[in-house]
Design a protein around this motif. Structure first.
Motif, PDB file in Angstrom:
ATOM      1  N   HIS A  59       4.235 -11.534  -2.668  1.00  0.00           N
ATOM      2  CA  HIS A  59       4.652 -12.674  -3.490  1.00  0.00           C
ATOM      3  C   HIS A  59       3.934 -12.566  -4.832  1.00  0.00           C
ATOM      4  CE1 HIS A  59       5.585 -16.629  -4.990  1.00  0.00           C
ATOM      5  NE2 HIS A  59       4.300 -16.936  -5.059  1.00  0.00           N
ATOM      6  N   SER A  60       4.699 -12.387  -5.885  1.00  0.00           N
ATOM      7  CA  SER A  60       4.147 -12.324  -7.236  1.00  0.00           C
ATOM      8  C   SER A  60       4.470 -13.630  -7.934  1.00  0.00           C
ATOM      9  CB  SER A  60       4.755 -11.144  -8.002  1.00  0.00           C
ATOM     10  OG  SER A  60       4.470  -9.933  -7.344  1.00  0.00           O
ATOM     11  N   ARG A  61       3.436 -14.416  -8.166  1.00  0.00           N
ATOM     12  CA  ARG A  61       3.656 -15.768  -8.687  1.00  0.00           C
ATOM     13  C   ARG A  61       3.714 -15.819 -10.208  1.00  0.00           C
ATOM     14  NH1 ARG A  61      -1.216 -14.684  -7.016  1.00  0.00           N
ATOM     15  NH2 ARG A  61      -3.056 -15.095  -8.301  1.00  0.00           N
ATOM     16  N   THR A  62       3.164 -14.798 -10.898  1.00  0.00           N
ATOM     17  CA  THR A  62       3.150 -14.780 -12.359  1.00  0.00           C
ATOM     18  C   THR A  62       3.519 -13.396 -12.868  1.00  0.00           C
ATOM     19  OG1 THR A  62       0.791 -14.193 -12.436  1.00  0.00           O
ATOM     20  CG2 THR A  62       1.351 -16.541 -12.517  1.00  0.00           C
ATOM     21  N   LYS A  63       3.913 -13.323 -14.129  1.00  0.00           N
ATOM     22  CA  LYS A  63       4.135 -12.064 -14.816  1.00  0.00           C
ATOM     23  C   LYS A  63       3.312 -12.077 -16.086  1.00  0.00           C
ATOM     24  CE  LYS A  63       7.613  -8.852 -16.534  1.00  0.00           C
ATOM     25  NZ  LYS A  63       9.062  -8.565 -16.709  1.00  0.00           N
ATOM     26  N   GLY A  76       8.899 -16.207 -10.203  1.00  0.00           N
ATOM     27  CA  GLY A  76       8.143 -15.525  -9.168  1.00  0.00           C
ATOM     28  C   GLY A  76       9.036 -14.552  -8.430  1.00  0.00           C
ATOM     29  N   VAL A  77       8.429 -13.556  -7.798  1.00  0.00           N
ATOM     30  CA  VAL A  77       9.192 -12.532  -7.086  1.00  0.00           C
ATOM     31  C   VAL A  77       8.678 -12.444  -5.648  1.00  0.00           C
ATOM     32  CG1 VAL A  77       9.839 -10.101  -6.980  1.00  0.00           C
ATOM     33  CG2 VAL A  77       9.545 -11.210  -9.206  1.00  0.00           C
ATOM     34  N   ASN A  78       9.581 -12.549  -4.683  1.00  0.00           N
ATOM     35  CA  ASN A  78       9.263 -12.366  -3.274  1.00  0.00           C
ATOM     36  C   ASN A  78       9.984 -11.122  -2.766  1.00  0.00           C
ATOM     37  OD1 ASN A  78       7.711 -14.876  -2.730  1.00  0.00           O
ATOM     38  ND2 ASN A  78       9.638 -15.857  -3.287  1.00  0.00           N
ATOM     39  N   SER A  79       9.276 -10.258  -2.060  1.00  0.00           N
ATOM     40  CA  SER A  79       9.913  -9.044  -1.561  1.00  0.00           C
ATOM     41  C   SER A  79       9.401  -8.699  -0.168  1.00  0.00           C
ATOM     42  CB  SER A  79       9.664  -7.877  -2.510  1.00  0.00           C
ATOM     43  OG  SER A  79       8.288  -7.547  -2.554  1.00  0.00           O
ATOM     44  N   ILE A  80      10.292  -8.106   0.623  1.00  0.00           N
ATOM     45  CA  ILE A  80       9.973  -7.581   1.950  1.00  0.00           C
ATOM     46  C   ILE A  80      10.550  -6.179   2.024  1.00  0.00           C
ATOM     47  CG2 ILE A  80      10.307  -7.835   4.429  1.00  0.00           C
ATOM     48  CD1 ILE A  80      10.614 -10.811   4.021  1.00  0.00           C
ATOM     49  N   SER A  81       9.761  -5.233   2.514  1.00  0.00           N
ATOM     50  CA  SER A  81      10.258  -3.864   2.623  1.00  0.00           C
ATOM     51  C   SER A  81       9.773  -3.222   3.904  1.00  0.00           C
ATOM     52  CB  SER A  81       9.809  -3.025   1.423  1.00  0.00           C
ATOM     53  OG  SER A  81       8.401  -2.901   1.386  1.00  0.00           O
ATOM     54  N   GLY A  82      10.529  -2.250   4.366  1.00  0.00           N
ATOM     55  CA  GLY A  82      10.164  -1.455   5.526  1.00  0.00           C
ATOM     56  C   GLY A  82      10.244   0.020   5.191  1.00  0.00           C
ATOM     57  N   LEU A  83       9.188   0.761   5.505  1.00  0.00           N
ATOM     58  CA  LEU A  83       9.150   2.203   5.243  1.00  0.00           C
ATOM     59  C   LEU A  83       9.068   2.946   6.576  1.00  0.00           C
ATOM     60  CD1 LEU A  83       7.454   0.652   2.837  1.00  0.00           C
ATOM     61  CD2 LEU A  83       6.943   2.984   2.103  1.00  0.00           C
ATOM     62  N   THR A  84      10.020   3.812   6.831  1.00  0.00           N
ATOM     63  CA  THR A  84      10.005   4.664   8.018  1.00  0.00           C
ATOM     64  C   THR A  84       9.590   6.059   7.590  1.00  0.00           C
ATOM     65  OG1 THR A  84      11.777   3.360   9.038  1.00  0.00           O
ATOM     66  CG2 THR A  84      11.352   5.559   9.942  1.00  0.00           C
ATOM     67  N   HIS A  85       8.457   6.520   8.129  1.00  0.00           N
ATOM     68  CA  HIS A  85       7.815   7.746   7.655  1.00  0.00           C
ATOM     69  C   HIS A  85       7.668   8.726   8.802  1.00  0.00           C
ATOM     70  CE1 HIS A  85       3.824   9.710   6.090  1.00  0.00           C
ATOM     71  NE2 HIS A  85       4.867  10.471   5.820  1.00  0.00           N
ATOM     72  N   GLY A  86       8.119   9.951   8.601  1.00  0.00           N
ATOM     73  CA  GLY A  86       7.981  10.992   9.603  1.00  0.00           C
ATOM     74  C   GLY A  86       7.349  12.239   9.015  1.00  0.00           C
ATOM     75  N   VAL A  87       6.405  12.854   9.743  1.00  0.00           N
ATOM     76  CA  VAL A  87       5.721  14.071   9.304  1.00  0.00           C
ATOM     77  C   VAL A  87       5.713  15.082  10.442  1.00  0.00           C
ATOM     78  CG1 VAL A  87       3.604  15.074   8.356  1.00  0.00           C
ATOM     79  CG2 VAL A  87       4.158  12.679   7.866  1.00  0.00           C
ATOM     80  N   VAL A  88       5.989  16.326  10.117  1.00  0.00           N
ATOM     81  CA  VAL A  88       5.823  17.436  11.055  1.00  0.00           C
ATOM     82  C   VAL A  88       4.824  18.395  10.433  1.00  0.00           C
ATOM     83  CG1 VAL A  88       6.905  19.389  12.214  1.00  0.00           C
ATOM     84  CG2 VAL A  88       8.138  17.218  11.997  1.00  0.00           C
ATOM     85  N   GLU A 285      -4.057  -9.261  -6.163  1.00  0.00           N
ATOM     86  CA  GLU A 285      -3.955  -8.479  -7.389  1.00  0.00           C
ATOM     87  C   GLU A 285      -4.665  -9.158  -8.553  1.00  0.00           C
ATOM     88  OE1 GLU A 285       0.108  -5.890  -6.792  1.00  0.00           O
ATOM     89  OE2 GLU A 285       0.277  -7.800  -7.863  1.00  0.00           O
ATOM     90  N   VAL A 286      -5.233  -8.324  -9.431  1.00  0.00           N
ATOM     91  CA  VAL A 286      -5.939  -8.797 -10.624  1.00  0.00           C
ATOM     92  C   VAL A 286      -5.654  -7.830 -11.767  1.00  0.00           C
ATOM     93  CG1 VAL A 286      -7.810  -9.938  -9.356  1.00  0.00           C
ATOM     94  CG2 VAL A 286      -8.032  -7.529  -9.990  1.00  0.00           C
ATOM     95  N   GLY A 287      -5.866  -8.320 -12.991  1.00  0.00           N
ATOM     96  CA  GLY A 287      -5.810  -7.463 -14.172  1.00  0.00           C
ATOM     97  C   GLY A 287      -4.459  -6.863 -14.482  1.00  0.00           C
ATOM     98  N   ALA A 288      -3.366  -7.542 -14.125  1.00  0.00           N
ATOM     99  CA  ALA A 288      -2.036  -6.991 -14.361  1.00  0.00           C
ATOM    100  C   ALA A 288      -1.668  -7.045 -15.840  1.00  0.00           C
ATOM    101  CB  ALA A 288      -0.995  -7.754 -13.540  1.00  0.00           C
ATOM    102  N   LEU A 289      -1.011  -5.997 -16.305  1.00  0.00           N
ATOM    103  CA  LEU A 289      -0.458  -5.929 -17.658  1.00  0.00           C
ATOM    104  C   LEU A 289       0.994  -5.491 -17.558  1.00  0.00           C
ATOM    105  CD1 LEU A 289      -3.319  -4.030 -19.560  1.00  0.00           C
ATOM    106  CD2 LEU A 289      -2.958  -6.505 -19.445  1.00  0.00           C
ATOM    107  N   ASN A 290       1.890  -6.227 -18.216  1.00  0.00           N
ATOM    108  CA  ASN A 290       3.308  -5.880 -18.289  1.00  0.00           C
ATOM    109  C   ASN A 290       3.971  -5.737 -16.922  1.00  0.00           C
ATOM    110  OD1 ASN A 290       3.785  -5.587 -21.228  1.00  0.00           O
ATOM    111  ND2 ASN A 290       2.238  -3.980 -21.048  1.00  0.00           N
ATOM    112  N   ARG A 291       3.514  -6.550 -15.952  1.00  0.00           N
ATOM    113  CA  ARG A 291       4.142  -6.533 -14.634  1.00  0.00           C
ATOM    114  C   ARG A 291       3.713  -7.789 -13.884  1.00  0.00           C
ATOM    115  NH1 ARG A 291       3.320  -1.772 -11.372  1.00  0.00           N
ATOM    116  NH2 ARG A 291       3.404  -3.057  -9.498  1.00  0.00           N
ATOM    117  N   GLY A 294       0.244 -10.828  -7.970  1.00  0.00           N
ATOM    118  CA  GLY A 294       0.292 -11.748  -6.843  1.00  0.00           C
ATOM    119  C   GLY A 294      -0.508 -11.257  -5.658  1.00  0.00           C
ATOM    120  N   ASN A 295       0.043 -11.472  -4.447  1.00  0.00           N
ATOM    121  CA  ASN A 295      -0.637 -11.103  -3.202  1.00  0.00           C
ATOM    122  C   ASN A 295       0.298 -10.250  -2.346  1.00  0.00           C
ATOM    123  OD1 ASN A 295      -3.086 -12.733  -3.627  1.00  0.00           O
ATOM    124  ND2 ASN A 295      -1.687 -14.469  -3.424  1.00  0.00           N
ATOM    125  N   LYS A 296      -0.325  -9.459  -1.465  1.00  0.00           N
ATOM    126  CA  LYS A 296       0.459  -8.519  -0.663  1.00  0.00           C
ATOM    127  C   LYS A 296      -0.155  -8.378   0.724  1.00  0.00           C
ATOM    128  CE  LYS A 296       2.153  -3.716  -0.934  1.00  0.00           C
ATOM    129  NZ  LYS A 296       2.183  -2.514  -1.791  1.00  0.00           N
TER     130      LYS A 296
END
Length: 315
Positions: A59-63, A76-88, A285-291, A294-296
């Motif tokens: 959740h990113s509350r500020t820009k 504000g921006v709310n996002s949910i993502s899922g990453l499926t990762h496979g390694v051999v 998050e802290v010290g953001a510039l041009n983005r 928020g919290n993650k």
């Protein structure tokens, strides 16, 4: 001489007009990258298979702008993502390391309020070049390391007319080096340092009013420090940092004073069950510039068949 002076004046006016137009356009944003998705015991590994699922909620509350000031009215921006990762990882050796390959598939849903909503597949990440070295032990200490050359393919959801897309519509090259150091068996620190080369988007979003756009090249890293408790539990702190090292471009022209930057820190926990590893990591998050800032929260499950709990044995 007067003619040259007039030509120079016209040239200067053209540059100023072009600069004003570029400032009015939205600077190309950095693609979504690994910011805190990996953490404790990061560089452990050995021949075999690894499968994992990583869930991100943010959740990113500020820009913020280029001086770190909050942009008034930015949603504000709310996002949910899922990453499926496979390694051999094979037993074949290259540069003294085990060689392997990996792939990462991403799905996401992003809600930026009045700025739009997007959901679906993100860009595909593949690597034919994973190098994992054997642990190096000296006294009570142990050092693990890995190098990976990732390529991100612009296969995700992208519509140039849409206000938000899940793909940057450009190829990227994304190498990283990771190491985990155990000063003692109960203390670890892991670092993963990435370099991000962004290719050019020759069909940029309509809102950019441009023929081409290119996000700046960037360096970012994840870092941890943790202590081992009984029953395979590790607790500690984790953080990440990203900074653009070159200016983004529109129509091949640098957009000055607009590079992105952000840092974050927070607590984390890992439960090592041998073949299964369960992670939970939080970030502020802290010290953001041009983005946005928020919290993650990151939740992660790894499955490594044949692995034993701890820092030794098959990984």
């Amino acid at each position: 001489m007067c003619r040259i002076g007039r030509q120079f004046g016209q040239f200067l006016l053209a540059i100023l007009a072009g600069s004003a137009a570029l400032r009015a356009q939205q600077h190309p944003q950095e693609p979504t990258v690994n910011l805190g998705d990996t953490s404790f015991l990061d560089a452990l590994g050995a021949p075999g298979v690894l499968l994992e699922e990583i869930g991100d909620a943010s959740h990113s509350r500020t820009k913020t702008d280029g001086s770190g000031q909050v942009v008034a009215g930015a949603p504000g921006v709310n996002s949910i993502s899922g990453l499926t990762h496979g390694v051999v990882l094979t037993k074949q050796k290259l540069f003294g390391a085990w060689w392997g390959f990996e792939a990462i598939v991403v799905t996401a849903h992003v809600n930026a309020g009045s700025s739009g909503v997007a959901g679906g597949l993100g860009d595909l990440t593949v690597s034919p070049f994973v190098l994992q070295w054997k642990p190096h032990k000296f006294g009570p200490s142990q050092f693990n390391q890995r190098f990976v050359l990732d390529f991100e393919v612009p296969s995700g959801e992208y519509q140039k007319e849409a206000p938000i897309s899940l793909s940057g519509h450009a190829f990227t090259v994304h190498p990283y080096y990771a190491f985990t150091f155990f000063p003692t068996r109960k203390v670890e620190t892991s670092w993963r340092v990435h370099y991000l080369y962004n290719g050019r988007n020759n069909d940029p979003p309509v809102k950019n009013q441009a023929r081409s756009s290119q996000a700046g090249q960037a360096i970012h890293f994840n870092a941890t420090a943790a202590y081992s408790l009984p029953h395979g539990v590790w607790v500690g702190a984790n953080g990440y940092f990203l900074a653009e090292v070159t200016a983004p471009r529109i129509n091949g022209v640098d957009i000055l004073s607009s590079p992105e930057q952000v840092g974050a820190i927070g607590p984390g926990i890992l439960w090592d069950r041998g073949q299964y590893l369960l992670y939970a990591n939080g970030y502020h998050e802290v010290g953001a510039l041009n983005r946005p800032e928020g919290n993650k929260l990151v939740l992660r499950v790894q499955w490594v068949p044949g692995r034993h709990a701890g820092i030794d044995g098959p990984q």
